[in-house]
Design a protein around this motif. Structure first.
Motif, PDB file in Angstrom:
ATOM      1  N   ILE B  61       0.843  -1.198   0.000  1.00  0.00           N
ATOM      2  CA  ILE B  61       0.000   0.000   0.000  1.00  0.00           C
ATOM      3  C   ILE B  61       0.889   1.263   0.000  1.00  0.00           C
ATOM      4  O   ILE B  61       0.613   2.224  -0.709  1.00  0.00           O
ATOM      5  CB  ILE B  61      -0.955   0.007   1.220  1.00  0.00           C
ATOM      6  CG1 ILE B  61      -1.858  -1.238   1.199  1.00  0.00           C
ATOM      7  CG2 ILE B  61      -1.784   1.285   1.268  1.00  0.00           C
ATOM      8  CD1 ILE B  61      -2.691  -1.432  -0.026  1.00  0.00           C
ATOM      9  N   ALA B  62       1.987   1.232   0.763  1.00  0.00           N
ATOM     10  CA  ALA B  62       2.874   2.395   0.841  1.00  0.00           C
ATOM     11  C   ALA B  62       3.580   2.660  -0.488  1.00  0.00           C
ATOM     12  O   ALA B  62       4.085   3.758  -0.723  1.00  0.00           O
ATOM     13  CB  ALA B  62       3.902   2.199   1.956  1.00  0.00           C
ATOM     14  N   ASN B  63       3.644   1.637  -1.356  1.00  0.00           N
ATOM     15  CA  ASN B  63       4.308   1.798  -2.657  1.00  0.00           C
ATOM     16  C   ASN B  63       3.365   1.413  -3.794  1.00  0.00           C
ATOM     17  O   ASN B  63       3.786   0.865  -4.816  1.00  0.00           O
ATOM     18  CB  ASN B  63       5.569   0.916  -2.704  1.00  0.00           C
ATOM     19  CG  ASN B  63       6.555   1.291  -1.599  1.00  0.00           C
ATOM     20  OD1 ASN B  63       7.208   2.316  -1.672  1.00  0.00           O
ATOM     21  ND2 ASN B  63       6.643   0.471  -0.556  1.00  0.00           N
ATOM     22  N   LEU B  64       2.088   1.675  -3.591  1.00  0.00           N
ATOM     23  CA  LEU B  64       1.077   1.172  -4.518  1.00  0.00           C
ATOM     24  C   LEU B  64       1.269   1.669  -5.948  1.00  0.00           C
ATOM     25  O   LEU B  64       1.065   0.921  -6.906  1.00  0.00           O
ATOM     26  CB  LEU B  64      -0.329   1.521  -4.000  1.00  0.00           C
ATOM     27  CG  LEU B  64      -1.490   0.849  -4.711  1.00  0.00           C
ATOM     28  CD1 LEU B  64      -1.372  -0.676  -4.650  1.00  0.00           C
ATOM     29  CD2 LEU B  64      -2.829   1.276  -4.112  1.00  0.00           C
TER      30      LEU B  64
END
Lengths: 213, 473
Positions: B61-64
């Motif tokens: 999610i942090a690097n979606l």
């Protein structure tokens, strides 16, 4: 703006801050798989064939071990006879199989929607879960593993890997087939009141002939 | 997308009055709960795996944006066509266009909750395309013209006897008997013809593997492969949060997903689709389309509901929810029922239309305990309650009652006096350890028992204890 740009822009706005370089992201992703023995189950036996066999049995897969490919067709004959099935087989058109002595059994390449029994080869086996890996390809129809009621699979013991991640590491370096499937037991369903019934859409019987050990 | 329906209270009253429903839910959830406990006990690494599973999802999610682009690149290289849809309407339009362009008459579908979320069943019907649900439970609810009541067992609300009635009418010929095995065989016969003659197969995805461009789907019946192999075209619809960096990451999450969902270790079929049929392949579709759907997910990413994007749709929270087990999935009214649905439905349908859902929870913390990716469900439900309160959606009696309570709470002496009277009065209605009815509160006690309070309040007991301690030499 296209939907693609709208979504990517919204993601970046939502996350905020500067985006990290791909190499840093890849390094963190790899770290998340460190110390795999802490996040996966241990094997249930000391040798891979034994561990595979124990796990496969849990879901009702039957396993017979034979020493060499020569003994394969005999094992398949015994299976068909034991289940009182007609001596007829949809056969994966791999030279390893078509080259064997099938006298007394009618073999064919086609797979009928109501095929009774089919024989194919697994690319690999996974001991952790008792899974077979099959892949699509020129001589590997996917439907061979799904249309028949009885699915018989040849598994070479020397293709067994210990864990799911070991399989992932191997397939990472290979060309991806259209479809790769881990088969772990005969088809089943618990959709009516949670009670387990075999043979929902796929095979109701899964029989593995493990060659060598 | 939710059609106008009776109020939440009316729906729950109807569900609570339906004894057959309770019987059906218990039959499946009891087994599910027992089997999950067994699977977790047999996997001593579960807690460590769970923490790692959560970290994998948080990392994605942090690097979606990175993973979405990587997936698109690799899926395109495999020969698949990647589409993007901002909302349900766009997703429906993309899928229907593909079907109409291909002049498709018959579409088979392997169960996908995202398909329900974007309203695919209705969209296909509106386009005049025959849709055949191939998962057994989806087949049952298609015959019953219903929506899924559970994300893993969509027909959980139906007893064996009710399924038998549906098959008697819907199968030709009808099943010879009404035991589950005979009925499953009948469905197998009935659907086999459809599998082989479909023009298009539509599936969902449990994971989108960024570094290969493959989609991963898990089933126990084998209907996914029979749905995606024979037709000319395969369409995958998936939420953008389904990404994982690699196949190994997918496996780490699968170990959690299957144990939490059904109590198995791995589903019978874990299938990776990567592009259309290769030159020379013995079978498989000639086209593969992947529709990446946002539909509220980027909104969640930007606010306090980001944690919910970790959800891997195992259904454990509903199997372990005391409220779900009393009222079943339909009473929730959204596409996703139970605790996870009570967090997601306000995102999809708006809080005004679903403000009762965050309140339909005892906050006992059970489902946060069983969640395989540690989603703080009570915290997220409380966040919706807070928003509802601030935006003035909570009116009438609750607002007055909480106002009165707040006044009282600011006056400790009065509050203590009130609680002293309260516990003593409540005791009068108790029999044994429980209170099963209180005058004027019949709506509350009809379906619930209240533990009979001890004769003295906590503060009184605490004081007495401290006094005794001080009295000691």
């Amino acid at each position: 703006m296209t939907a693609r740009n709208r979504i990517l822009t919204a993601v970046r706005r939502g996350l905020g801050g500067t985006r990290r370089p791909p190499a840093a992201i890849a390094a963190q992703a790899a770290m998340l798989l460190d110390d795999p023995e802490f996040i996966r189950p241990a094997l249930v036996a000391t040798t891979l064939p034994e561990a595979f066999e124990l796990k496969a049995a849990v879901l009702g897969t039957t396993v017979e071990r034979v020493a060499s490919m020569d003994q394969m067709s005999g094992s398949v004959r015994r299976y068909l006879a034991a289940h009182a099935l007609p001596p007829s087989l949809a056969l994966q058109q791999s030279r390893d199989l078509t080259g064997l002595d099938w006298s007394g059994i009618e073999t064919h390449a086609s797979i009928a929607p109501d095929e009774v029994a089919a024989l194919g080869i697994a690319v690999r086996g996974i001991a952790e879960s008792g899974s077979l890996v099959i892949r699509s390809g020129a001589d590997k129809p996917i439907l061979l593993s799904f249309l028949p009621l009885h699915h018989i699979v040849v598994l070479r013991a020397d293709t067994l890997v210990a864990h799911l991640d070991d399989y992932a590491a191997i397939m990472q370096g290979e060309a991806q087939p259209r479809n790769a499937i881990l088969i772990t037991g005969p088809s089943g369903t618990t959709d009516i009141e949670g009670s387990y019934v075999r043979g929902a859409h796929g095979p109701g019987f899964l029989h593995v002939v493990m060659v060598g050990s | 997308m939710t059609a106008p329906q009776p109020s939440f209270k009316a729906r729950t009253d109807a569900a609570l009055a339906d004894r057959t429903l309770k019987l059906a839910i218990d039959r499946t959830t009891d087994t599910a709960e027992r089997k999950r406990a067994g699977a977790v006990a047999a996997f001593p690494q579960f807690e460590a795996a769970r923490a790692r599973g959560r970290a994998i999802k948080d990392h994605v999610i942090a690097n979606l944006d990175h993973y979405l682009e990587q997936f698109e690149r690799n899926a395109t290289a495999s020969g698949a066509k990647v589409h993007w849809a901002s909302d349900d309407a766009e997703a429906r339009a993309i899928v229907t266009h593909i079907c109409l362009d291909a002049n498709a008459k018959l579409v088979t579908r392997a169960k996908s909750m995202l398909g329900e979320e974007i309203g695919l069943p209705h969209a296909l019907a509106d386009a005049g395309i025959e849709r055949v649900e191939t998962d057994l439970a989806e087949h049952i609810i298609q015959l019953a013209c219903e929506r899924p009541s559970h994300i893993v067992w969509p027909a959980m609300h139906r007893t064996r006897e009710q399924v038998a009635e549906l098959f008697k009418v819907g199968h030709h010929p009808p099943p010879a008997a009404d035991d589950p095995a005979t009925m499953v065989q009948s469905a197998r016969r009935e659907l086999r013809v459809k599998f082989m003659s479909a023009d298009i197969g539509i599936s969902g995805a449990n994971f989108l593997v960024a570094n290969t461009g493959a989609t991963c789907t898990v089933t126990n019946e084998g209907n996914a492969e029979l749905t995606t192999t024979p037709p000319r075209i395969h369409i995958v619809t998936a939420g953008i949060e389904k990404l994982v960096p690699s196949t190994a990451h997918a496996f780490a999450l699968l170990r959690l997903l299957v144990r939490s969902a059904t109590g198995g270790e791995l589903t019978q079929y874990t299938t990776f689709h990567c592009g259309p049929r290769r030159d020379g392949d013995a079978d498989g579709p000639h086209e593969m389309h992947i529709v990446l759907v946002d539909n509220g997910r980027t909104r969640m990413l930007a606010d306090e509901f980001r944690d919910m994007l970790r959800c891997i749709r195992c259904g454990a929270c509903m199997n372990h929810c005391v409220v779900y087990r009393q009222i079943g999935g339909h009473a929730y009214g959204g596409f996703y029922p139970g605790p996870m649905g009570s967090v997601l439905t306000p995102v999809l349908d708006g809080l005004a239309a679903s403000r009762d859902l965050p309140h339909a929870c005892t906050m006992n913390g059970r489902r946060a305990e069983v969640c395989p990716v540690e989603i703080p469900l009570p915290t997220l439900l409380r966040a919706w309650r807070r928003r509802g309160w601030r935006s003035g959606l909570e009116n009438g009696l609750p607002r007055v009652a909480v106002g009165l309570w707040a006044q009282l709470a600011r006056r400790p002496a009065l509050y203590r006096l009130g609680s002293r009277i309260g516990v003593r009065a409540l005791r009068l209605f108790g029999k044994g350890g429980w209170i099963s009815s209180v005058p004027l509160a019949g709506g509350w006690t009809r379906h619930r028992d209240l533990p009979r309070p001890p004769g003295r309040t906590f503060m009184d007991q605490y004081r007495a204890k401290q006094g005794r301690k001080r009295g000691r030499p």
